[in-house]
Design a protein around this motif. Structure first.
Motif, PDB file in Angstrom:
ATOM      1  N   VAL A 209     -12.680 -22.967  14.757  1.00 22.87           N
ATOM      2  CA  VAL A 209     -12.753 -22.717  13.332  1.00 22.87           C
ATOM      3  C   VAL A 209     -12.299 -23.976  12.595  1.00 22.87           C
ATOM      4  O   VAL A 209     -11.317 -24.597  12.975  1.00 22.87           O
ATOM      5  CB  VAL A 209     -11.834 -21.533  12.959  1.00 22.87           C
TER       6      VAL A 209
ATOM      7  N   GLU B  59     -11.297 -24.959   8.774  1.00 20.94           N
ATOM      8  CA  GLU B  59     -11.004 -24.306   7.509  1.00 20.94           C
ATOM      9  C   GLU B  59     -11.269 -25.237   6.331  1.00 20.94           C
ATOM     10  O   GLU B  59     -10.914 -26.418   6.380  1.00 20.94           O
ATOM     11  CB  GLU B  59      -9.535 -23.882   7.506  1.00 20.94           C
TER      12      GLU B  59
ATOM     13  N   ASP C 105      -7.212 -16.605  16.100  1.00 21.28           N
ATOM     14  CA  ASP C 105      -7.323 -18.021  15.759  1.00 21.28           C
ATOM     15  C   ASP C 105      -6.502 -18.324  14.504  1.00 21.28           C
ATOM     16  O   ASP C 105      -6.857 -17.880  13.406  1.00 21.28           O
ATOM     17  CB  ASP C 105      -8.791 -18.367  15.517  1.00 21.28           C
TER      18      ASP C 105
ATOM     19  N   LYS D  22      -8.057 -19.547  11.079  1.00 26.94           N
ATOM     20  CA  LYS D  22      -8.848 -18.704  10.180  1.00 26.94           C
ATOM     21  C   LYS D  22      -8.037 -18.362   8.937  1.00 26.94           C
ATOM     22  O   LYS D  22      -6.835 -18.083   9.029  1.00 26.94           O
ATOM     23  CB  LYS D  22      -9.257 -17.411  10.884  1.00 26.94           C
TER      24      LYS D  22
ATOM     25  N   THR E 113      -8.673 -25.104  14.899  1.00 28.08           N
ATOM     26  CA  THR E 113      -7.990 -24.167  15.783  1.00 28.08           C
ATOM     27  C   THR E 113      -6.830 -24.835  16.519  1.00 28.08           C
ATOM     28  O   THR E 113      -5.725 -24.282  16.600  1.00 28.08           O
ATOM     29  CB  THR E 113      -8.994 -23.598  16.796  1.00 28.08           C
TER      30      THR E 113
END
Lengths: 96, 459
Positions: A4, A6, B199, B202, B283
């Motif tokens: 991920v 962000e 995670d 996020k 992450t």
């Protein structure tokens, strides 16, 4: 789990003579950060931008130079090359 | 004299007077073995005497190519040295990859071990066995993860579990040899690591395992705890070690759900944006930041698995096969090395600025190295005969290179180091006296934490 990333990275850059100086990157994905240098509208070089906050391109050929910061954007394993570079700053220009 | 956790026990040389008195006193007080073990499980080593208490293990799943990262060979043939160039670091005489410029500025804080090797099969799972536990699993019998060993030795010091793995357990890597390398094995389930399973990068990051289900109030949770305690009282009439293990596991689970500091520990929104940027908004970076928060709040051992698989994800497993393992040097340059460089540097600097680095070992490990010769598609394949890992923090001296590979990075040329010595060094770096502290092995017989000597040059 896939990775991920962000937010959307952004940085401001400015010129001091021919030296380009960057601020800190907000929403930093921490992937490759590089200066992209164009001469008369054509990309002629990239240079790493992580280690230092400033950079001066050594080119002396006459013409219009433009510099922008770009960062690697990971788009997933199935994407071509797994991603692409995206511009994350304003552009600055100078003339030789 | 030896110790199990903080319990002194007799050696083969005989029962000492002091240990006799201690065991005798326990007997007089009516403590049976399960009570004794339970006490040790809930208690801890005398922390007031321990200067180093913590470890953060960064496990680079897939295995970085040592010739592309921390052991470059600029004078080797082109199909060995690869495209990356070395750069100087803050430590005189130590060069690393040009795509690790932030690490280069901190080279006085870590020491590279460039002569690692193991002789097991060239698959990820055998590397997980060796580097996560310090053992190969003969006949498949597992040994405990280093975090479980530390949990057993030091005990729990807050509502948080002593050993946590972020962001998730390593899953598919093409073999199942390492499946049980992330368990407490014979130490019992009470010492299993806690897997985050979410995670932290996020924006809506929550830990599913910690959040009570909708409609489950504190009253219901406490009612369940009471009911469980009553059931436990009945169960404990059958006295055995596994009862103790489950007892501790239940307590840990309830502590996790109910303790306010638990949620606070996992709440990255408490950190300034500039700090989150410093670690990297991804992450791995968020996991590194979370590891610092967890260490600050009493977690002993945090493992960060940099990737939970090697398939269909850009990761260290650089086969360049054109299929599900299609990682290349371009992925290293654009993505993996910058990401690691930033998070690792932020972690070391942040720990140092907070005074935590001197009490926290930071161990960066991988299963193996990668083939010195670049394969036909531009990648490198699995290679356990030689690789580089590195250690920082705690009692470990930085700014050094231990051992050396040969001119092509193919074999240790000087001072070969096997994985058990790395684990021994980590434990000693945490202040554990390996000649004194023992743990219950298979069948509860006392065993050393690891049958190897630490690397003396690192202390």
């Amino acid at each position: 789990m896939d990775q991920v990333f962000e937010g959307t990275p952004k940085a401001d850059i400015r010129l001091e003579g021919r030296k380009v100086i960057r601020g800190e990157v907000s929403n930093d994905w921490a992937s490759r950060l590089q200066w992209k240098i164009s001469h008369n509208g054509k990309v002629i070089a990239t240079a790493p931008a992580r280690a230092d906050l400033d950079y001066e391109h050594p080119g002396t050929e006459a013409g219009a130079y433009e510099v922008v910061l770009e960062m690697w954007k990971y788009e997933g394993f199935k994407a071509k090359d797994h991603g692409k570079f995206v511009e994350i700053s304003n552009k600055v220009a100078y003339t030789v | 004299m030896l110790h199990i956790g903080n319990a002194q026990i007799p050696t083969c040389g005989g029962l000492t007077r002091r240990s006799f008195l201690q065991v005798g006193a326990a007997g007089l007080a009516g403590l049976n073995l399960p009570d004794f073990l339970s006490m040790k499980a809930a208690g801890a080593v005398d922390e007031s005497k321990a200067e180093v208490k913590n470890c953060i293990m960064l496990f680079l799943v897939g295995s970085p190519g040592h010739l592309d990262t921390w052991d470059l060979k600029p004078n080797a043939p082109a199909d060995v040295r690869g495209p990356f160039k070395p750069i100087k670091t803050k430590a005189p005489g130590i060069d690393i990859c040009e795509h690790l410029p932030l690490m280069a500025k901190l080279a006085d804080k870590y020491s590279l071990i460039r002569s690692l090797f193991h002789t097991s099969s060239a698959v990820h799972g055998s590397g997980h066995q060796w580097m996560m536990t310090g053992h190969g699993f003969n006949n498949g019998d597992p040994h405990p993860h280093a975090g479980s060993v530390i949990a057993r030795v030091f005990g729990q010091k807050s509502a948080l579990p002593p050993s946590i793995i972020l962001p998730g357990k390593v899953g598919a890597v093409g073999d199942n040899l390492g499946e049980r390398a992330q368990t407490a094995a014979y130490l019992g389930s009470a010492y299993n690591p806690f897997f985050l399973g979410a995670d932290p990068a996020k924006s809506d990051f929550k830990i599913a395992n910690l959040s009570p289900q909708a409609g489950q109030t504190e009253f219901r949770i406490n009612s369940r705890r009471k009911l469980l305690a009553e059931l436990d009282a009945i169960q404990q009439q059958v006295e055995n070690a596994s009862t103790v293990a489950h007892d501790t596991a239940y307590q840990r689970a309830f502590s996790l759900i109910t303790a306010p500091e638990t949620k606070k520990a996992f709440d990255l929104s408490e950190e300034k944006d500039s700090v989150r940027d410093r670690y990297g908004r991804n992450t791995f970076g968020a996991s590194c930041l979370l590891s610092r928060r967890l260490i600050e709040r009493g977690v002993r051992f945090v493992t960060i698995n940099h990737f939970d698989t090697v398939f269909s994800i850009a990761c260290w497993d650089m086969h360049a096969d054109g299929g599900s393992l299609n990682n290349t040097v371009q992925d290293y340059e654009r993505h993996l090395l910058p990401q690691f460089d930033q998070a690792y540097s932020a972690l070391l600097t942040d720990l140092d600025e907070r005074g935590l680095l001197k009490e926290t070992v930071v161990a960066t490990l991988s299963e193996m190295g990668r083939t010195p010769k670049i394969n036909g598609k531009g990648g490198r394949d699995h290679y356990p005969p030689c690789w580089t890992n590195f250690l920082a923090g705690g009692n470990i001296k930085g700014g050094q290179v231990i051992g050396a590979s040969d001119k092509n990075g193919a074999v240790p040329h000087d001072y070969p180091i096997d994985p058990p010595r790395v684990l021994a060094t980590i434990y000693q770096g945490m202040g554990v006296d390996l000649d004194q502290v023992m743990m219950p092995g298979p069948g509860s017989r006392p065993i050393r934490l690891i049958d190897a000597e630490p690397i003396p040059e690192l202390f």
